[in-house]
Structures are given as structure tokens and as C-alpha cells.
Write a protein that holds these residues in place. Structure first.
Motif, mmCIF file in Angstrom:
data_model
loop_
_atom_site.group_PDB
_atom_site.id
_atom_site.type_symbol
_atom_site.label_atom_id
_atom_site.label_comp_id
_atom_site.label_asym_id
_atom_site.label_seq_id
_atom_site.Cartn_x
_atom_site.Cartn_y
_atom_site.Cartn_z
ATOM 1 N N TYR A 85 15.674 23.451 -9.874
ATOM 2 C CA TYR A 85 14.403 24.101 -9.076
ATOM 3 C C TYR A 85 14.628 25.610 -9.022
ATOM 4 O O TYR A 85 15.987 25.884 -8.854
ATOM 5 C CB TYR A 85 14.243 23.694 -7.938
ATOM 6 C CG TYR A 85 13.665 24.123 -6.965
ATOM 7 C CD1 TYR A 85 11.966 24.183 -6.492
ATOM 8 C CD2 TYR A 85 14.390 24.639 -5.399
ATOM 9 C CE1 TYR A 85 11.547 24.297 -5.948
ATOM 10 C CE2 TYR A 85 13.579 25.419 -4.790
ATOM 11 C CZ TYR A 85 12.315 24.831 -4.765
ATOM 12 O OH TYR A 85 11.238 25.724 -3.919
ATOM 13 N N GLN A 86 13.951 25.705 -9.565
ATOM 14 C CA GLN A 86 13.332 28.129 -9.533
ATOM 15 C C GLN A 86 14.582 28.102 -10.478
ATOM 16 O O GLN A 86 15.243 29.081 -9.614
ATOM 17 C CB GLN A 86 13.456 28.139 -7.844
ATOM 18 C CG GLN A 86 12.016 28.207 -7.315
ATOM 19 C CD GLN A 86 12.514 28.448 -6.091
ATOM 20 O OE1 GLN A 86 12.946 28.595 -5.304
ATOM 21 N NE2 GLN A 86 10.771 28.327 -5.347
ATOM 22 N N THR A 94 15.615 21.443 3.638
ATOM 23 C CA THR A 94 15.068 21.570 2.769
ATOM 24 C C THR A 94 15.611 22.641 2.004
ATOM 25 O O THR A 94 16.948 23.041 3.038
ATOM 26 C CB THR A 94 13.403 21.832 3.297
ATOM 27 O OG1 THR A 94 13.724 22.938 3.827
ATOM 28 C CG2 THR A 94 13.093 21.197 3.083
ATOM 29 N N THR A 122 8.546 22.411 -2.879
ATOM 30 C CA THR A 122 10.049 22.071 -1.711
ATOM 31 C C THR A 122 11.116 21.179 -2.465
ATOM 32 O O THR A 122 10.136 20.013 -3.087
ATOM 33 C CB THR A 122 9.181 21.960 -0.551
ATOM 34 O OG1 THR A 122 8.074 22.799 -0.035
ATOM 35 C CG2 THR A 122 10.570 21.773 0.490
ATOM 36 N N LEU A 123 12.115 21.382 -2.089
ATOM 37 C CA LEU A 123 13.353 20.989 -2.660
ATOM 38 C C LEU A 123 14.206 20.739 -0.950
ATOM 39 O O LEU A 123 14.221 21.241 -0.675
ATOM 40 C CB LEU A 123 14.320 21.782 -3.418
ATOM 41 C CG LEU A 123 15.905 21.575 -3.678
ATOM 42 C CD1 LEU A 123 14.852 20.690 -5.150
ATOM 43 C CD2 LEU A 123 16.819 22.222 -4.307
ATOM 44 N N GLN A 148 15.285 16.187 -4.456
ATOM 45 C CA GLN A 148 13.924 16.522 -4.951
ATOM 46 C C GLN A 148 13.543 17.283 -5.337
ATOM 47 O O GLN A 148 13.600 18.143 -3.692
ATOM 48 C CB GLN A 148 13.508 15.407 -4.288
ATOM 49 C CG GLN A 148 14.177 13.719 -4.349
ATOM 50 C CD GLN A 148 13.719 12.278 -3.610
ATOM 51 O OE1 GLN A 148 14.017 12.651 -2.694
ATOM 52 N NE2 GLN A 148 12.506 11.588 -4.294
ATOM 53 N N GLU A 149 12.557 17.470 -6.293
ATOM 54 C CA GLU A 149 11.701 18.758 -5.640
ATOM 55 C C GLU A 149 10.056 17.731 -5.469
ATOM 56 O O GLU A 149 9.459 17.075 -6.305
ATOM 57 C CB GLU A 149 11.433 20.209 -7.057
ATOM 58 C CG GLU A 149 9.963 19.849 -6.815
ATOM 59 C CD GLU A 149 9.733 20.938 -7.682
ATOM 60 O OE1 GLU A 149 8.981 22.079 -8.370
ATOM 61 O OE2 GLU A 149 10.595 21.021 -9.367
#
Length: 957
Positions: A344-345, A400, A389-390, A384-385
Motif C-alpha cells: 500500500y502506497q 485504518t 484505504t488500508l 486489507q486495502e
């Protein structure tokens, strides 16, 4: 200048991404490391050099001798003075070794055993004492070089020549079939036809020890020194190699190095294990004691035929599985059991039992490089993404992660297991938690907890939703109908089976945006209109040849990950045409290490797949499968019988072996030169001529057979590696000779014996028949005479019996007459008594009163009666006859009671005859009282009790 540095950084990062695709050394994680302690191989601590033969057996120059390892067992072979410092394995199978004041070679004997042949005996005795340690052995063409500090011994064509050092040799190196020496004065010199040619500009190395020379591109050589770092030598120019690897070596000292897979360089250090760098000097891997290596001093390194790395350590042996698509990020990366991961990111996030950790995706993965997310302490079940949003499902609630930090909890009243989108409702998520299910709503301010769904308080991380219903598997499948306001379950339906022929339901999963129900690898969808399950034949066909799974799911690249058994997995890799390729064998090495029930597979791209295990995270690159596809080799390592052992694993060929019957107990040991997962190597064997079928797969590398019958046998062996690849059978043929009594010559002897026995028996039978006829005649005559004698004897006995019967008959007649006489005498006695009575009455008549006639008659009558009484001898005869009749009784009575008187005997006889007291009184001429007195005296003499009958007693005598 700043822009140039940025471009260089981008180029390095791009190279970092491409390196895993172009070579076997991965920059993410650590390869599998196996340590072998000296107790494992039963040798000394230090291992100075490593080699491998054509059969895959490994050899180690150890302080206690030459150590051999075949993948299953270790063996040790010693040389004089014990220590082995150097070795090389020749193409012909010879193993050349050097030690202290000793060098030579091991050769394989006819029995497969390694036999040492000393070459130092060829050295002049006067110079032998200064052989010292043989530090290096090199094979150049058909010559073998044994290098010591002062000279090098060259063995060729069974002759030994000596190359003297110009001053003093340090070490020597074979590079691209050229032999180089370091002289402590001249620097590096090249050997050429007996001459040593100095290399220009290398004298500057004299202030250090050169421990390794590694060939590089464009005729460049990398020179590895002990404490001065790394140098590049090309076209007569020597220059320091300015790179990360050089900084590491200058800090930790080096004991040499070598090429790995032609694209990487292994550098051994004294203080901090080894590093693997690329040809630009960038460190790709650093393996030391903290990362699982048992010792930080690497004396030597070696690449085996599979591209894996062996380390001879100062204490033990290390194996590094570089030729594997798997690397591990475990305790050295501060990771424990991993339940989930997500990219993520440009950060890799990992959910563990301790909390959440992160690592920048574009930064090299080094030890302790994972960062702990503050505020995430505790059990993190899933990460989870969803829609940018994670989310983290945590034991303490749902939160989050924003900008690498844990945000506020959306709900901290209960633990959460996972989230899913609700089809048709983009602003809502459904989450499973410890008390059932909850709704998470997207608001202008972000995601918020909306409500707990009422009507059902059981949940699971593995659930599915089609928008209107939530499907949950808990022993049975529950269909939970959601109300329109998403606040309650209005209807609960339970399903036990998918089909009449299939029992139970194993899993629920979502594939290709469809919810599937699985039982015994049969996949069904649910028809809302008919409320029935319909099998998807296509998907069932894909899983028809796969082990019975317990669960599967589809990753974000369309691959299907499936899990089976206790803790095993496989993947159906989606191809461009929409088909699937089953990839099962690589994951066999992970069996038993997956996190049960929380299996996690995170596919980032085609080269980066992360799998959660109980000891961290596994990085899997599907592009690297070259070593896995290699078919393993099986070796019947040894064949033991009668106290002798053939090391068949060392022999190129083995002829049929014949063993005597008395030694019909045989033992085989097995091996396979596979070193990446030795605990997963399994063997199957079959002894043709004894076994009807192959044995079950087993980890035990030994099989023994006892009491084999004579005959021809073939021992077959197969091996299967941890990736499911099966070898071709290895074969050993042998014959068990029959026992001496079942040998062909023995049967000829048996035939001769039987023939002689038949002849002898026939001859003896004929003689016996003649003898029998003669003896038969004699016997018949004897029997005739015996019969005649017996007849005569019987006739004589018969006559005697007749005479006896006549005598008895006569006695009976006499006795009968005596009895008659007794009776007659008794009658006469009675008559006389009567006559006496008449006489007494006649005396009472007065004859004077009678007339003469009457008187005369009276007198005549009286005289007649008186005469009759006087002439009658009946009384005497009576006593005589009574004695004759009861002779036996009187004799027994006299014998039993010797003191009895004749009078008492007469009384006893009368009592036996059952006479009355009156009759006895008359016969004995005594009164009745006299008889009673006599009876009393007789009872007393006979000692009779008062109550016992006297007459009965007498009759019993």
C-alpha cells in the motif's frame, strides 16, 4: 550533480527490480540456511575447502580428515597426520588432498571405498621434512599442483617435480585455467610452462595476504585481500574497487571469495559471515550469525552443481539455498507469525501476532528494516486495502493506517477478523467480528462504524456476500438474509450438503466475482430462484487432479491459491488465455509452516508473492524455477552382506554380486545428493524376486532383508524430493547362491546316491527274500512244533481238569451222601428218643397185673425196643457225618480261634445248622439251660458284642 545522483539512484533501483529476474540471488529476504555442526559429521571444527564429484557427493577438507556427505549420511576418511587443508575433485573421480607434511589422492576401490594413495613418498627424503602445510591444490589440464609456502609439487604422468618459490609463496589461485601465485616479494606471478612471470603493478599487495582472485568481465580480475579490501586488476593496472562490498571487507577482513551463477560474487569474511554482491559491488545479501549462520568466520565457499552455496566455517559447515524461488523474512527482520500482508502506497505492511510492521517497497530489505506501527500492539488478524484505504482487523478492534501510522479505531469494543465489500452498495463494508457482523459506512469524514447486525452472533474470517445475503460456514452453511436497512438478519437458512452424492461442505470462496461452495473438489453455485446448488463443471474439472482441498481463494491477479492437508498449499497461476497452470511442487518445502486457518498469500506482481508462515514472511518469485525442475538422482549408497560392504554410490558401475547362502542377510543404505530440503527426501524401494510392489515412501534411508532364498535379485530405488519430482530407479543386482545341499553338484550327488541306494536296496531285498524264505520255513516248522506241543499240553491240562472235576464231583457226591446220612441220623436220633419215651412209659405199667399172655407180649415188646436202642450206632455216625459235612467250616473256625474246645465246635456246628435249643439239648444230652450257658460262653470266646447275632456271625466265617 544532484540530478546525476538521482538518476544513479533510479538506475540502481531498476537494477534491483530486474536482478531477481536475471539471476538466482534475491535481494528480498534470506535464503534457507542449514547448519551442520561437527557432531553431525563427526569431524573437526574447521573446514578449509569444499568440492563435489559427478555423483553429487560433497567433500570437505576438515581438520580431522576428508569428510564426505551424500545428502543422507556423513563419512570420514583420514590421511597421515590427519589434517586436510586443501582438496580438488578431478574429472576421473580422484580426490586430491593436501595436509600437513602429506599430500596424495583418494581413489575408489573395487568395493567402492575411498582408499588413500600418498604422493609425498615420492619426495626426496631430505626435503620431505619441509613440506609443511599444503594450502592449495589445483588441477591444470593433466597436472596436479600441491602448493606449500616454499614450493609447489607438480604431479604428472605418475612423476613428481618441484616448483621452487622465488622467495616465499603465500597462496595460489586458478583463474580461467591460468595459475597464479602470490610471492611475498614479487607480488602476483603467473605460472607458464614451468616459469613464473610477475604481473605488473602487483607488488603493492605484498603488505597483505591475497586470499582470492575472482574472474570478471573484460579480462578483469577481482583480487580479495585479507585486510586491505578489494582490488580490480586489468591490463596491468591495479586499483581499489570502490563499492559497498569493499567497505564491508575492509571492516571485517576477508578469506577469499568466488563467482556465484556468473552474475554475483560471494565474499567470505573473518568477522561477519559472508556477503553476496553484484558485479557492481552492491551488496545483495548479507548472511551472518544473526541471520542463522552458526559461525561468522567463513574459511571457504563453494557453489555446487545446483547453484547453491556451501560454506566451510571456522566451526561447522553451512548450506545456503540460493537456487530457490523462496527467501525468508523472519526473526532477523523482527517478524514473527504473519497472518496477512498488503502492499500500500509503496510500503509493504505485515500483520503479525505482535502487531503491524511496515517496510518501504523500494528500499533494499535489510535486517531490522521493518518498522513497527505504533498503536498496533497485539494480534493483527488481517490487513486489507479497500478503495484506497488500508484497514487492519485487530484483536482490539478495527482501525485504518494513514501515512504509515495507525489511525483511530473505528470500533474498539470487539475484535475484528476481516472486511468485504457489499456488492451494489459501494459506500458500505461488512466486517466479521467476535460477536457476529458489523456494517462500516463511508462518510464525508471517512469510514465509520455504523451498526452491529442483529439476529446472528457467530462469524468467521472466511465469509462471502452477494449483497442481499451473507454466506457463512460453521459446520453447516448459513445463508443470512440482510434487511434493507442493513441492521438485522431477517432470515436464516441452513444447508448441510450440496449434492446427494457429496457429504458435507468444505469451504466458501469467491472466484471471478462468483460465490462458490466446495465439497471434495466439486464447486457449486447457488440458484436463488430454485434455492438449489448447481455444479460448475469447468471449475470442478480444473480441481479434479488436485489434492482434496480444504479452502481456496483468488488473489488480486486472478491466481487461485488452494490449501490442503494439515498445512500444505499450491497455486493455479492464471495464464493470458484464461487457463490455469497448476504450481504445486515448489510449495512442498513450506508444508507444515503455514499459519493454520489464517493462510495468507499476497500477490503484488508476477515476480513478488508474499506468503505468511509461522516464523515470518516468505517471498516467492515464480520466475525462478530452474533448480526445482531438475530431476533428482537416487543412489543405493551401500550394499552390506557377510560383514562386507560395497559403497555402490561411489562406483560408476556395479557388476552382479554373488553372495553365499549362509550370508543371505543383506542391508542397503540410500542417498540422494539433494541438499535444499533433506528432511523432505523420501525413498521407495522394491527388491525384485522378493517384493511384489514398491514400498511406501519413507524418510528412513536404510532397508534390511533377512533369510533370502537363493536366486537372482534386483534392488530398485526411487527418490522423491520436496518438490514432488521423482527420480529414475537406481539398480543393484545380486545373486544369493544356494546352500551346499541345494547346489547343482549336490543334486548330481543326490541322483548318484539315490541310484546307488536303489541298486543296494534291490540287492538287499533279493538277499532278504531268500533269507526270509529260509527263515519262513524254519518258522513254520517251529510254529508247527509249538502248536503240537501246545495241543499236547492243552490235552494234558484238559485231562487234569477232567480228573479234578471228577474228584470234585465225587467229593460233592460224598458230601451229599454225608448230608443225607446226617439227616437220616438225625431222624434215627429222633426215633430213638421216641422209643426211649415209650420205654419209660412202659416201665410205668405194672406187668404183674397182666395175664400171662399179655405179660409175655409186654415183655417181648419191651425187649425188642430195648434191643433196638442198644444196637443203633446212629449217634456215633451222626457226629462223624456232621464233621465231614462241615469240615471246612470247623477248620476255619479252629484257625481263627485256636482256643475253642471240641464241645464248643460241636455247638457251633449245631448253631450253623440252625438247630433249636431243644434239639441241641437232646443231641448234646444237656438241659435247655445248659445250652444257653454254652451259647453264652461261646459268644464270650468269640468276642461277640451282645447285640450281634451268633448264628449270623458263624455263617460269615
Amino acid at each position: 550533480m544532484i540530478k546525476l545522483e538521482r538518476y544513479l539512484v533510479i538506475i540502481v533501483l531498476l537494477l534491483g527490480e530486474l536482478l531477481p529476474l536475471s539471476g538466482q540471488v534475491k535481494s528480498i529476504g534470506l535464503p534457507k540456511i542449514i547448519n551442520y555442526k561437527k557432531a553431525d559429521y563427526n569431524g573437526g571444527a574447521q573446514n578449509w575447502e569444499v568440492g563435489q564429484d559427478k555423483n553429487g557427493n560433497l567433500y570437505f577438507a576438515n581438520t580431522s580428515g576428508l569428510i564426505q556427505f551424500n545428502g543422507t549420511s556423513w563419512s570420514k576418511n583420514v590421511i597421515p597426520n590427519t589434517t586436510v587443508r586443501s582438496l580438488k575433485v578431478a574429472n576421473d573421480g580422484r580426490i586430491y588432498v593436501g595436509g600437513y607434511n602429506e599430500f596424495g589422492f583418494f581413489n575408489v576401490s573395487s568395493s567402492g571405498k575411498l582408499v588413500y594413495n600418498s604422493l609425498s613418498k615420492l619426495v626426496n627424503p631430505n626435503s620431505k621434512k619441509i613440506i609443511d602445510f599444503v594450502w592449495k591444490v589445483h588441477i591444470v589440464d593433466d597436472a596436479v599442483f600441491f602448493q606449500t609456502f616454499y614450493r609447489t609439487y607438480i604431479y604428472k604422468d605418475n612423476r613428481l617435480t618441484i616448483l621452487e618459490a622465488p622467495n616465499r609463496f603465500q597462496f595460489s589461485f586458478l583463474v580461467n585455467n591460468k595459475l597464479y601465485f602470490q610471492d611475498i616479494v614479487l607480488g602476483l606471478v603467473e605460472y607458464n610452462n614451468g616459469r613464473l612471470i610477475p604481473l605488473a603493478n602487483t607488488k603493492t599487495l605484498n603488505n597483505t595476504e591475497v586470499w582470492g582472485i575472482v574472474p570478471m568481465a573484460n579480462d578483469t580480475m577481482l583480487i580479495v585481500t585479507l585486510d586491505k579490501g578489494l582490488f580490480l586488476y586489468n591490463n596491468g593496472m591495479l586499483s581499489p574497487w570502490q563499492c559497498d562490498a569493499n567497505n564491508f571487507i575492509r571492516k571485517n577482513n576477508s578469506l577469499g571469495g568466488r563467482l556465484l551463477n556468473s552474475k554475483f560474487i560471494v565474499l567470505n569474511s573473518v568477522l561477519d559471515g559472508i556477503i553476496i554482491c553484484d558485479t557492481n559491488g552492491r551488496i545483495v545479501q548479507h548472511i551472518n550469525n544473526r541471520k542463522g549462520l552458526q559461525n561468522n568466520t567463513a574459511l571457504s565457499s563453494y557453489t555446487d552443481v545446483s547453484g547453491n552455496l556451501w560454506l566451510g566455517l571456522d566451526n561447522g559447515i553451512g548450506y545456503i539455498n540460493e537456487n530457490s524461488p523462496f527467501t525468508f523474512l523472519g526473526s532477523s527482520f523482527e517478524l514473527s507469525s504473519v497472518y496477512s500482508s498488503a502492499e500500500y502506497q509503496n510500503n509493504l505492511y505485515v500483520a503479525t501476532n505482535q502487531g503491524v510492521f511496515s517496510h518501504a517497497w523500494n528500499t533494499p530489505f535489510k535486517e531490522e528494516s521493518f518498522k513497527f506501527i505504533q498503536g498496533s500492539t497485539g494480534q493483527a488478524w488481517a490487513i486489507q486495502e479497500i478503495d484506497g484505504t488500508l484497514f487492519c482487523s485487530h484483536n482490539r478492534g478495527l482501525f485504518t493506517i494513514v501515512n504509515g501510522k495507525a489511525g483511530n479505531f473505528l470500533d474498539d469494543r470487539k475484535g475484528y477478523l476481516g472486511l468485504k465489500k457489499i456488492p451494489g452498495k459501494p459506500n458500505y463494508l461488512i466486517a466479521s467480528n467476535y460477536h457476529g457482523f458489523a456494517i462500516i459506512e463511508k462518510t464525508p469524514a471517512g469510514w465509520k462504524f455504523r451498526n452491529q447486525i442483529e439476529g446472528f452472533n457467530v462469524s468467521d474470517s472466511k465469509f462471502a456476500t452477494d449483497g442481499n445475503n451473507v454466506w457463512l460456514l460453521k459446520n453447516s452453511v448459513y445463508k443470512l438474509k440482510l434487511s434493507d436497512d442493513l441492521k438485522r438478519f431477517t432470515l436464516t437458512t441452513t444447508y448441510e450438503n450440496l449434492d446427494k452424492s457429496l457429504k458435507g461442505i468444505n469451504s466458501i470462496q469467491q472466484i471471478n466475482n462468483k460465490i462458490y461452495f466446495q465439497s471434495a473438489n466439486h464447486f457449486f453455485t447457488h440458484n436463488q430462484a430454485t434455492d438449489k446448488f448447481i455444479e460448475d463443471k469447468t471449475l470442478s474439472a480444473i480441481f479434479s487432479k488436485i489434492p482434496k482441498i480444504k479452502y481456496c481463494f483468488e488473489d488480486n491477479k486472478g491466481n487461485i491459491c488452494y490449501f490442503f492437508g494439515d498445512s500444505s498449499m499450491g497455486m493455479l497461476m492464471r495464464q493470458q488465455d484464461g487457463s490455469y497452470q497448476n504450481v504445486l511442487s515448489p510449495f512442498a518445502s513450506l508444508a507444515g509452516n503455514l499459519v493454520y486457518f489464517f493462510e495468507s498469500v499476497n500477490t503484488i506482481d508476477s515476480s513478488n508473492i508474499f506468503i505468511g508462515i509461522t516464523e515470518g514472511l516468505v517471498h516467492y518469485n515464480p520466475q525462478l524455477h530452474s533448480g526445482i525442475t531438475t530431476q533428482p538422482k537416487a543412489f543405493i549408497r551401500s550394499f552390506t552382506f557377510a560383514g562386507d560392504t560395497l559403497i555402490t554410490g561411489n562406483l560408476p558401475t556395479l557388476k552382479n554380486v554373488s553372495i553365499p547362502y549362509k550370508d543371505n542377510n543383506v542391508k542397503f543404505t540410500f542417498s540422494s545428493p539433494m541438499y535444499d530440503n533433506p528432511e523432505n527426501i523420501k525413498f521407495s524401494y522394491k527388491l525384485e524376486g522378493f517384493d511384489d510392489k514398491w514400498s511406501n515412501w519413507t524418510n528412513v534411508p536404510v532397508k534390511e532383508y533377512t533369510n533370502l532364498h537363493e536366486g537372482n535379485y534386483r534392488m530398485l530405488l526411487k527418490v522423491i524430493n520436496s518438490y514432488g519430482k521423482e527420480s529414475k530407479p537406481a539398480v543393484v543386482t545380486f545373486t544369493v547362491a544356494p546352500p551346499f545341499y541345494r547346489h547343482p553338484l549336490a543334486y548330481i550327488f543326490y541322483i548318484l546316491v539315490v541310484a546307488f541306494a536303489i541298486y543296494y536296496v534291490r540287492r538287499r531285498v533279493k538277499i532278504k527274500i531268500r533269507q526270509n524264505r529260509y527263515y519262513e520255513t524254519l518258522e513254520q516248522r517251529r510254529l508247527y512244533l509249538e502248536k503240537e506241543t501246545r495241543i499236547r499240553q492243552e490235552q494234558y491240562e484238559l485231562e487234569k481238569e477232567i480228573e479234578r472235576l471228577r474228584n470234585e464231583q465225587l467229593k460233592v457226591k460224598i458230601l451229599t451222601k454225608d448230608k443225607e446220612l446226617v439227616n437220616n441220623s438225625l431222624q434215627v436220633v429222633k426215633k430213638n428218643k421216641m422209643l426211649n419215651g415209650i420205654i419209660h412209659r412202659l416201665k410205668d405199667i405194672d406187668s404183674e397185673t397182666l395175664d400171662e399172655t399179655a405179660k409175655a407180649r409186654f415183655t417181648k415188646l419191651y425187649k425188642t425196643i430195648d434191643k433196638e436202642l442198644n444196637t443203633d450206632k446212629s449217634w456215633n455216625n451222626l457226629e462223624k457225618h456232621i464233621s465231614n459235612v462241615h469240615f471246612d467250616f470247623l477248620k476255619r473256625l479252629k484257625d481263627k480261634y485256636p482256643t475253642i474246645t471240641p464241645r464248643e465246635m460241636d455247638l457251633s456246628t449245631y448253631l450253623l445248622m440252625n438247630m433249636s435249643t431243644k434239639e441241641i439239648a437232646e443231641i448234646m444230652n444237656i438241659s435247655d439251660g445248659g445250652v444257653e450257658l454254652a451259647r453264652y460262653r461261646l459268644r464270650k470266646k468269640l468276642n461277640l458284642p451282645r447285640k450281634e447275632n451268633l448264628t449270623g456271625f458263624l455263617m460269615g466265617i
